[in-house]
Scaffold this motif. Sequence first.
Motif, PDB file in Angstrom:
ATOM      1  N   CYS A 198      -4.715  -1.512   4.175  1.00 54.09           N
ATOM      2  CA  CYS A 198      -3.827  -2.625   3.834  1.00 54.09           C
ATOM      3  C   CYS A 198      -4.523  -3.985   3.833  1.00 54.09           C
ATOM      4  CB  CYS A 198      -2.647  -2.655   4.803  1.00 54.09           C
ATOM      5  SG  CYS A 198      -1.592  -1.198   4.697  1.00 54.09           S
ATOM      6  N   VAL A 201       3.166  -5.685   6.026  1.00 52.73           N
ATOM      7  CA  VAL A 201       3.144  -4.376   5.366  1.00 52.73           C
ATOM      8  C   VAL A 201       4.558  -3.928   5.027  1.00 52.73           C
ATOM      9  CG1 VAL A 201       2.622  -1.927   5.701  1.00 52.73           C
ATOM     10  CG2 VAL A 201       0.964  -3.649   6.408  1.00 52.73           C
ATOM     11  N   THR A 243       0.845  -1.187   0.000  1.00 54.23           N
ATOM     12  CA  THR A 243       0.000   0.000   0.000  1.00 54.23           C
ATOM     13  C   THR A 243       0.880   1.235   0.000  1.00 54.23           C
ATOM     14  OG1 THR A 243      -1.641  -1.194   1.300  1.00 54.23           O
ATOM     15  CG2 THR A 243      -1.870   1.178   1.209  1.00 54.23           C
TER      16      THR A 243
END
Length: 240
Positions: free
Chosen positions: A210, A227, A170
């Motif tokens: 996310c 992430v 992201t």
Amino acid sequence: MDDYRLHTPEQVDIAYTVAGLGSRFSALLIDMVIQAVTLLPLAAPLWDWSYEVSDAYLALFILASVIILYGYFFIFELLLKGRTPGKVLMKIRVVRTDGRAADVSCILLRNLLRLIDFLPAFYPTGAITMFIHKDSRRLGDIVAGTIVIVERKKESLTSILAERDAVVNTALSNKEFAVIRDFFARRDKLTAEARSRLASAIAAPLYGSCDATEEEKQDPERFLERVLHANDAQGVDSEV
């Protein structure tokens, strides 16, 4: 909308975007429409003057009304992790002021005080309190220690398959990645409680953007690792 800044004992600042009056009342209107649609069929016999409503039915209708009007918010915020259907559509969420997910006691207390915020009709007390309070908190939020924040909007998402897990990258800011890296750099020096609290506080505002799974929400460190690794897979250096 203003930022709410959380200053953790570990000297890490985390910023949340506070949900304003507009988004909160839009969510409330959506929820009230859902409540009304649910109640109308139950109320139909009461409007039919040719139909004699029994005392038992009237008692059941009053009980159902209380459950729908007041239990609605408690039940949904509990099941949807601080959200109602209206909040889901408006992309806002109730969290504790320390950044952690709102627990049962917080959700129950803020909704018990909803009646006071509603007075004298359609939440003028709550609106005035939110307008005055620097973090747009109504009386129920102040007493329960909660705040309503905006979930981050999805930006550019790229799915990266790695063995059995789908990794999602992201477009978070460099500052956000720096905060995550800083957490991993110092986590071994923290107590278990401080480590868990800080991981939850950093991860909570990123869940929506996310695509966090329910398992990752139960394990914030695992979510933050995914992430950060997804970001590294795109060629950004990491210190972890």
